[in-house]
Enzyme design. Structure first.
Site, short mmCIF file in Angstrom:
data_model
loop_
_atom_site.label_atom_id
_atom_site.label_comp_id
_atom_site.label_asym_id
_atom_site.label_seq_id
_atom_site.Cartn_x
_atom_site.Cartn_y
_atom_site.Cartn_z
N ASP A 197 0.85 -1.21 -0.01
CA ASP A 197 0.15 0.11 0.06
C ASP A 197 0.90 1.37 0.00
O ASP A 197 2.09 0.86 0.26
CB ASP A 197 -0.96 -0.01 1.28
CG ASP A 197 -1.87 1.16 1.52
OD1 ASP A 197 -2.39 1.68 0.39
OD2 ASP A 197 -1.94 1.78 2.43
N SER A 198 0.20 2.54 -0.20
CA SER A 198 1.21 3.43 -0.27
C SER A 198 1.55 3.86 1.26
O SER A 198 2.31 4.59 1.44
CB SER A 198 0.16 4.75 -0.53
OG SER A 198 -0.99 4.83 0.09
N TYR A 231 -0.10 8.58 -2.06
CA TYR A 231 -0.27 8.60 -3.43
C TYR A 231 -1.34 9.31 -4.17
O TYR A 231 -1.55 9.63 -5.41
CB TYR A 231 -0.44 7.16 -3.98
CG TYR A 231 1.00 6.16 -3.64
CD1 TYR A 231 1.96 6.63 -2.85
CD2 TYR A 231 0.82 5.04 -4.27
CE1 TYR A 231 2.96 5.84 -2.55
CE2 TYR A 231 2.13 3.99 -4.10
CZ TYR A 231 3.24 4.72 -3.34
OH TYR A 231 4.15 3.80 -3.20
N GLY A 232 -2.62 9.45 -3.23
CA GLY A 232 -3.92 9.63 -4.01
C GLY A 232 -4.02 11.17 -4.66
O GLY A 232 -4.88 11.24 -5.59
N CYS A 237 -4.00 -0.99 -2.00
CA CYS A 237 -4.23 0.76 -2.10
C CYS A 237 -5.14 0.81 -3.50
O CYS A 237 -5.13 0.36 -4.77
CB CYS A 237 -2.82 1.24 -2.39
SG CYS A 237 -2.94 2.94 -3.09
N THR A 255 -5.98 3.59 -4.85
CA THR A 255 -5.31 4.51 -5.82
C THR A 255 -4.21 3.89 -6.84
O THR A 255 -4.49 3.81 -7.96
CB THR A 255 -4.47 5.69 -5.14
OG1 THR A 255 -5.36 6.13 -4.30
CG2 THR A 255 -4.01 6.43 -6.22
N GLU A 276 -6.34 9.23 9.68
CA GLU A 276 -4.71 9.01 10.24
C GLU A 276 -4.50 9.95 11.64
O GLU A 276 -3.42 9.67 12.32
CB GLU A 276 -3.79 9.40 8.94
CG GLU A 276 -3.86 8.43 8.18
CD GLU A 276 -2.53 8.36 7.37
OE1 GLU A 276 -1.64 9.35 7.56
OE2 GLU A 276 -2.28 7.41 6.42
N CYS A 285 -10.98 3.03 -0.88
CA CYS A 285 -9.68 3.68 -0.28
C CYS A 285 -9.51 2.55 0.98
O CYS A 285 -10.31 2.40 1.76
CB CYS A 285 -9.80 4.83 -0.13
SG CYS A 285 -8.27 5.45 0.89
N THR A 286 -8.18 2.51 1.20
CA THR A 286 -7.63 1.64 2.42
C THR A 286 -8.39 2.39 3.62
O THR A 286 -8.51 1.35 4.72
CB THR A 286 -6.18 1.67 2.55
OG1 THR A 286 -5.72 2.95 2.15
CG2 THR A 286 -5.69 0.49 1.59
N HIS A 287 -8.46 3.49 3.92
CA HIS A 287 -8.65 4.18 5.11
C HIS A 287 -10.24 4.00 5.35
O HIS A 287 -10.51 4.32 6.35
CB HIS A 287 -8.30 5.53 4.95
CG HIS A 287 -6.75 5.80 4.98
ND1 HIS A 287 -5.78 4.99 4.27
CD2 HIS A 287 -5.89 6.33 6.08
CE1 HIS A 287 -4.68 5.54 4.82
NE2 HIS A 287 -4.65 5.83 5.56
N1 DGL Z 1 -4.05 3.97 0.27
C1 DGL Z 1 -4.47 5.17 -0.47
C2 DGL Z 1 -5.75 4.61 -1.34
O1 DGL Z 1 -6.42 3.37 -1.01
C3 DGL Z 1 -4.89 6.30 0.44
C4 DGL Z 1 -3.90 6.90 0.93
C5 DGL Z 1 -2.98 7.71 -0.10
O2 DGL Z 1 -3.61 8.74 -0.80
O3 DGL Z 1 -1.94 7.43 -0.64
O4 DGL Z 1 -6.39 4.91 -2.07
#
Ligand code: DGL
Length: 269
Positions: A10-11, A42-43, A73, A75, A151, A183-185
């Site tokens: 993941d990012s 990364y987003g 991830c 993204t 976060e 998205c992961t979060h």
């Molecule tokens: N892990 C990214 C996603 O699932 C979210 C965090 C980022 O922007 O890197 O898109």
């Protein structure tokens, strides 16, 4: 049977929400996780940069003897994976499994997708849903503030509720009965999102959908592990300090040892 580990990346540490789901449905698998904590997020980056980073992340995981890789991830799955050629080690993203789960869940064929700017601009979820349900009505919304709220420990805060109400107006107006948390979060925001949309709207957790999808692939290809005591290894690209609390938030358990890797030194695959 194949006892080699599953690679997950993941990012950052958000992909641990997917690891949690993999441990649930595949409790006998070794897992090697890489979180690109030095280069997150990364987003909001350009496609070129996301593709470059994803290639290095994959290359790092391939330096281990692994059987499959999950790009946890949203993204990376949306922007980079379509541009990365297949090779011996299969790389699976979260878009296809989430689209399959959403199409199964919807009753009124109105689906919403929430994600980072990169994910929403790519239209990857829309494209995948349309392949499976051409007459689906899709509402896509970038929710850039969600990652920061999670976060910083604001997952269930009133401020997050107000922001969610703003982001989700269009989902309510368009009558979606199914929402992909792309998205992961975002699984951390399930309570708040449900409060805004109501309990009758199905929320698709992409990590959970991807974990079930991995299980299906490994089972079909006869590659499930039979390890009684699987091991989990976690790598980050920034200095190790200070990540334990964030990791615990996503994984809902202690991480154990974190190791550092200099991802800039890894050649793109
Ligand atoms: N892990 C990214 C996603 O699932 C979210 C965090 C980022 O922007 O890197 O898109």
């Amino acid at each position: 049977m194949n006892n080699k580990p599953i690679g997950v990346f993941d990012s950052g540490l958000g992909g641990l929400t997917a690891v949690k789901e993999i441990i649930n449905v595949l409790p006998n698998e070794d897992i090697i996780y890489f979180g690109d904590t030095a280069r997150v997020p990364y987003g909001s980056r350009s496609s070129e940069t996301i593709i470059k980073y994803a290639k290095q992340d994959i290359s790092f995981l391939k330096s281990f003897d692994i059987k499959i890789i999950l790009a946890a991830c949203g993204t990376v799955s949306s922007v980079a994976l379509p541009e990365i050629p297949c090779d011996k080690v299969r790389v699976v993203g979260v878009v296809e499994p989430a689209a399959i789960a959403a199409v199964k869940a919807t009753k009124n064929k109105k689906i919403a997708v929430l994600g980072t700017k990169g994910t929403i601009d790519s239209k990857a979820y829309e494209t995948e849903i349309k392949k499976l349900m051409p007459d689906a009505k899709i509402t896509s919304i970038a929710c850039p503030m969600f990652v920061h709220l999670v976060e910083n420990g604001y997952s269930e805060h009133e401020a997050t509720y107000l922001i969610a109400k703003e982001y989700l107006k269009q989902v309510i107006d368009n009558g979606a009965d199914t929402v992909i948390l792309g998205c992961t979060h975002y699984p951390m925001l399930k309570k708040v999102i449900s409060k805004v949309l109501g309990e009758n709207v199905s929320l698709i957790d992409v990590g959970k959908a991807a974990a079930n999808y991995l299980k299906e692939i490994l089972d079909t290809e006869n590659k499930l592990s039979e390890l009684k005591k699987p091991s989990y290894e976690f790598y980050v690209s920034d200095a190790k300090g200070g990540f334990e609390d964030l990791a615990k938030l996503f994984l809902k358990r202690d991480l154990g040892a974190l190791k550092s890797v200099d991802i800039d030194k890894i050649k793109e695959d």
